[in-house]
Design a protein around this motif. Structure first.
Motif, mmCIF file in Angstrom:
data_model
loop_
_atom_site.group_PDB
_atom_site.id
_atom_site.type_symbol
_atom_site.label_atom_id
_atom_site.label_comp_id
_atom_site.label_asym_id
_atom_site.label_seq_id
_atom_site.Cartn_x
_atom_site.Cartn_y
_atom_site.Cartn_z
ATOM 1 N N MET A 91 -31.629 23.592 8.698
ATOM 2 C CA MET A 91 -31.400 24.375 9.899
ATOM 3 C C MET A 91 -30.015 24.103 10.465
ATOM 4 O O MET A 91 -29.528 22.983 10.432
ATOM 5 N N PHE A 93 -27.818 24.876 14.041
ATOM 6 C CA PHE A 93 -28.174 25.193 15.420
ATOM 7 C C PHE A 93 -27.105 26.006 16.137
ATOM 8 O O PHE A 93 -26.003 26.203 15.653
ATOM 9 N N ASN A 97 -23.711 20.498 16.181
ATOM 10 C CA ASN A 97 -24.219 19.189 16.596
ATOM 11 C C ASN A 97 -23.981 18.116 15.541
ATOM 12 O O ASN A 97 -24.911 17.458 15.104
ATOM 13 N N PRO A 98 -22.705 17.932 15.140
ATOM 14 C CA PRO A 98 -22.453 16.845 14.189
ATOM 15 C C PRO A 98 -22.767 15.504 14.850
ATOM 16 O O PRO A 98 -22.666 15.385 16.064
ATOM 17 N N PHE A 99 -23.162 14.533 14.036
ATOM 18 C CA PHE A 99 -23.393 13.197 14.572
ATOM 19 C C PHE A 99 -22.052 12.580 14.940
ATOM 20 O O PHE A 99 -21.049 12.874 14.303
ATOM 21 N N PRO A 100 -22.033 11.707 15.939
ATOM 22 C CA PRO A 100 -20.775 11.050 16.296
ATOM 23 C C PRO A 100 -20.392 9.992 15.267
ATOM 24 O O PRO A 100 -20.261 8.831 15.571
ATOM 25 N N LYS A 101 -20.244 10.449 14.038
ATOM 26 C CA LYS A 101 -19.866 9.558 12.945
ATOM 27 C C LYS A 101 -18.753 10.245 12.174
ATOM 28 O O LYS A 101 -18.348 11.350 12.527
ATOM 29 N N PHE A 109 -25.675 11.634 5.607
ATOM 30 C CA PHE A 109 -26.802 11.195 6.448
ATOM 31 C C PHE A 109 -28.152 11.514 5.808
ATOM 32 O O PHE A 109 -29.005 10.651 5.646
ATOM 33 N N GLY A 110 -28.299 12.788 5.431
ATOM 34 C CA GLY A 110 -29.571 13.218 4.853
ATOM 35 C C GLY A 110 -29.898 12.470 3.570
ATOM 36 O O GLY A 110 -31.036 12.065 3.344
ATOM 37 N N ASN A 112 -28.773 9.513 2.711
ATOM 38 C CA ASN A 112 -29.063 8.114 3.039
ATOM 39 C C ASN A 112 -30.505 7.924 3.450
ATOM 40 O O ASN A 112 -31.148 6.967 3.045
ATOM 41 N N ILE A 113 -31.010 8.859 4.259
ATOM 42 C CA ILE A 113 -32.388 8.663 4.702
ATOM 43 C C ILE A 113 -33.390 8.897 3.571
ATOM 44 O O ILE A 113 -34.506 8.445 3.640
ATOM 45 N N LEU A 148 -16.322 14.580 15.494
ATOM 46 C CA LEU A 148 -16.137 15.198 16.803
ATOM 47 C C LEU A 148 -14.680 15.546 17.083
ATOM 48 O O LEU A 148 -14.374 16.233 18.050
ATOM 49 N N ARG A 162 -23.640 19.779 5.989
ATOM 50 C CA ARG A 162 -24.622 18.709 6.134
ATOM 51 C C ARG A 162 -26.009 19.204 5.727
ATOM 52 O O ARG A 162 -26.781 18.483 5.085
#
Lengths: 253, 327
Positions: A91, A93, A97-101, A109-110, A112-113, A148, A162
């Motif tokens: 999704m 948005f 809304n990128p992560f502050p990384k 990120f995805g 890694n999890i 950011l 992402r």
């Protein structure tokens, strides 16, 4: 174009508490197509989109009846884990809304999890996803810079990259261009047209020209009902419903 | 002719107009500058300035007294003795002035307190923010904050008469006064502060970031630990520093439960003394003003002040550094 259905939605009714927001929605969403959902504010199109990857689960009052079949699986069956669903159905948005990384960490990120640790593989996926999101040339020297620090349009493409990185089958867009300027919007639209080769795209938009430009199918939502659903060309040239015609010609909404 | 207009002219205004005409001075303009509203504004401004300067003056006063008495102290004790002597016995016949043994007590108790408060604080903040329902949260958070309102003397007796006996059953060789029990209790005391401030910082993380992570198939725990906590780092770290300053300055718990035996050790089982507890000990006793024993409390207080001051500078630096990285 292989025209099998990615989503078969039948008799979908949704309530927030006592208030019914979607009424008896029946729709088929075809693979490798762009399906646009249009309609006035509060008509339920975003709610509908969020049903497709179970993002509505976080709303305490949310209640759903009916069936959403995604490639043969009933998304709202008891044994279904919504987390698994969301890995297949990505999704993007309304607001970037990128992560502050860093850019790199945003894309990985995805992965890694899910426990992907192989650096070589990660590097490759980062490059591939950024290329697919038409962002690689702009950020390839700044992969470690904070996400950011980029412009809104770049951030939104980063969010698309992402989403691509975890290799979903479907990407849902919730008014992805409403916070962007026309140039950035143009880039995202080109990108979405490009993406349908590999992914199925469902996009909610307030911008009717956008729906006309990029989508293959268009659904018009009105007061929680799907007033009309057809090929985009048909909807915009010869709508069978009077309300649809009034809306797309700008008589209300 | 418009009659209403004639009524509208105020008599005083007319008087001014006449006076102005004769004296060729713009009286109306002058009056404007001295109007009541202006004077009121100026008065308020003055009072507010006085209030603000009062707190600054107090600070300056405290610091100058500290410095003055500390200088007196160092006229008699060499700074190297102060820093490197391993004993602190100013009240005994054979005097030693090694601040390290007091500082060691302070650090030890603070460390134990932070070991308790940081993990519990973060975990309870995560629970309250990500897992608990809105109703539970609205009850639990105020209750947690009540912990902060318990008088520290109560915590002190709680440590001495409840926690220590309990720990003695588990920890071999734990004496009646020790660093462990007040450390743990102090951790419980600062827990609400850390968890409440951390929770505020986590709450401030935009919902869109959480949604972004959920939409990629992240679990609740992954969202909490990989998205929310990193994004809230600056607030969380400053809650640690605040809690730590509170622990370093905390007096009552350690005075009651840790003993009064300055000792250069990191063994949490034996009696120790912290800087604050020492200051209490001297202040309560009959130490005559102006003696070296009396001056020791200012040197000790100065050490404490330098310690917390450094910590707050460090926290500013940390905050800035993380802010740069995360936004």
């Amino acid at each position: 174009m292989v025209e099998n259905n990615v989503f078969d939605i039948s008799a979908l009714n949704v309530w927030y508490g006592e208030k019914q927001v979607l009424k008896d929605i029946n729709i088929e969403i075809k693979a490798n197509c762009v399906t646009a959902l249009i309609g006035p504010s509060g008509c339920g199109k975003s709610t509908f989109l969020r049903c497709l990857n179970r993002m509505n689960d976080f709303i305490p009052e949310f209640h759903l009846e009916g069936k959403i079949i995604n490639n043969g699986t009933d998304l709202y069956a008891q044994k279904i884990d919504p987390i698994e669903i969301r890995r297949d159905i990505g999704m993007v948005f309304q607001k970037p809304n990128p992560f502050p990384k860093s850019v790199y960490k945003n894309i990985t990120f995805g992965l890694n999890i899910f426990g992907v640790k192989d650096t070589e593989k990660l590097d490759k996926i980062v490059e591939d996803s950024l290329r697919k999101a038409a962002l690689w040339d702009e950020v390839k020297d700044d992969l470690n810079r904070s996400a950011l620090s980029f412009s809104g349009g770049q951030q939104q493409r980063l969010c698309i990259a992402r989403a691509i990185a975890v290799n979903p089958k479907v990407i849902l867009f919730d008014e992805p261009c409403s916070a962007l300027d026309p140039i950035a919007t143009g880039k995202i639209e080109d990108l979405i047209t490009e993406l349908k080769k590999d992914y199925t795209v469902v996009i909610v938009t307030h911008n009717m020209q956008q729906a006309a430009r990029i989508s293959d199918f268009t659904g018009f939502f009105m007061l929680g009902e799907l007033a009309e659903f057809d090929k985009t060309k048909k909807i915009f040239t010869d709508p069978s419903n009077k309300v649809t015609e009034d809306y797309i010609t700008g008589r209300f909404g | 002719m418009n009659t209403e207009e004639t009524f509208d002219v105020k008599p005083i205004g007319r008087l001014f107009a006449v006076l102005s005409y004769f004296t060729k001075i713009n009286l109306a303009g002058l009056m404007k500058n001295f109007s009541r509203k202006k004077a009121y504004d100026k008065g308020i401004k003055g009072i507010l300035f006085l209030c603000a300067s009062l707190s600054i003056l107090t600070t300056i006063g405290i610091i100058s007294v500290l410095i003055f008495e500390t200088v007196e102290f160092f006229k008699e004790v060499h700074i190297l003795d102060f820093l490197f002597d391993s004993q602190w016995t100013p009240l005994f016949y054979e005097k030693h002035f090694g601040i390290m043994s007091l500082l060691c007590g302070t650090i030890l108790v603070t460390l134990i307190a932070m070991l308790v408060a940081i993990p519990l604080g973060i975990l309870s903040a995560v629970y309250l923010n990500e897992y608990a329902g809105e109703r539970f949260r609205s009850i639990a958070k105020p209750v947690l904050e009540i912990l902060a309102g318990i008088p520290t003397v109560v915590y002190g007796y709680f440590a001495l008469f409840f926690v220590t006996p309990l720990l003695q059953k588990v920890v071999p060789g734990l004496s009646g006064f020790n660093a462990l029990s007040p450390g743990i209790v102090m951790g419980i005391m600062i827990l609400p502060m850390i968890s409440s401030l951390s929770e505020d910082a986590m709450r401030a993380v935009p919902k869109s970031l959480r949604e972004g992570a959920y939409a990629m198939g992240a679990t609740k725990m992954q969202v909490a630990f990989r998205v929310v906590i990193p994004a809230a780092t600056s607030g969380i770290v400053s809650s640690f520093i605040l809690g730590m300053s509170r622990a370093i300055g905390e007096t009552m718990i350690v005075t009651i439960a840790s003993g009064q035996m300055p000792r250069l050790t990191f063994d949490p089982r034996v009696p120790i003394e912290t800087i604050t507890a020492y200051i209490v000990q001297v202040s309560l006793g009959d130490t005559p003003v102006g003696t070296i024993e009396y001056n020791t409390i200012f040197a000790a207080g100065m050490t404490l002040f330098i310690f917390t001051f450094t910590l707050s500078i460090f926290s500013h630096w940390l905050k800035k550094r993380f802010r740069e990285e995360y936004s």
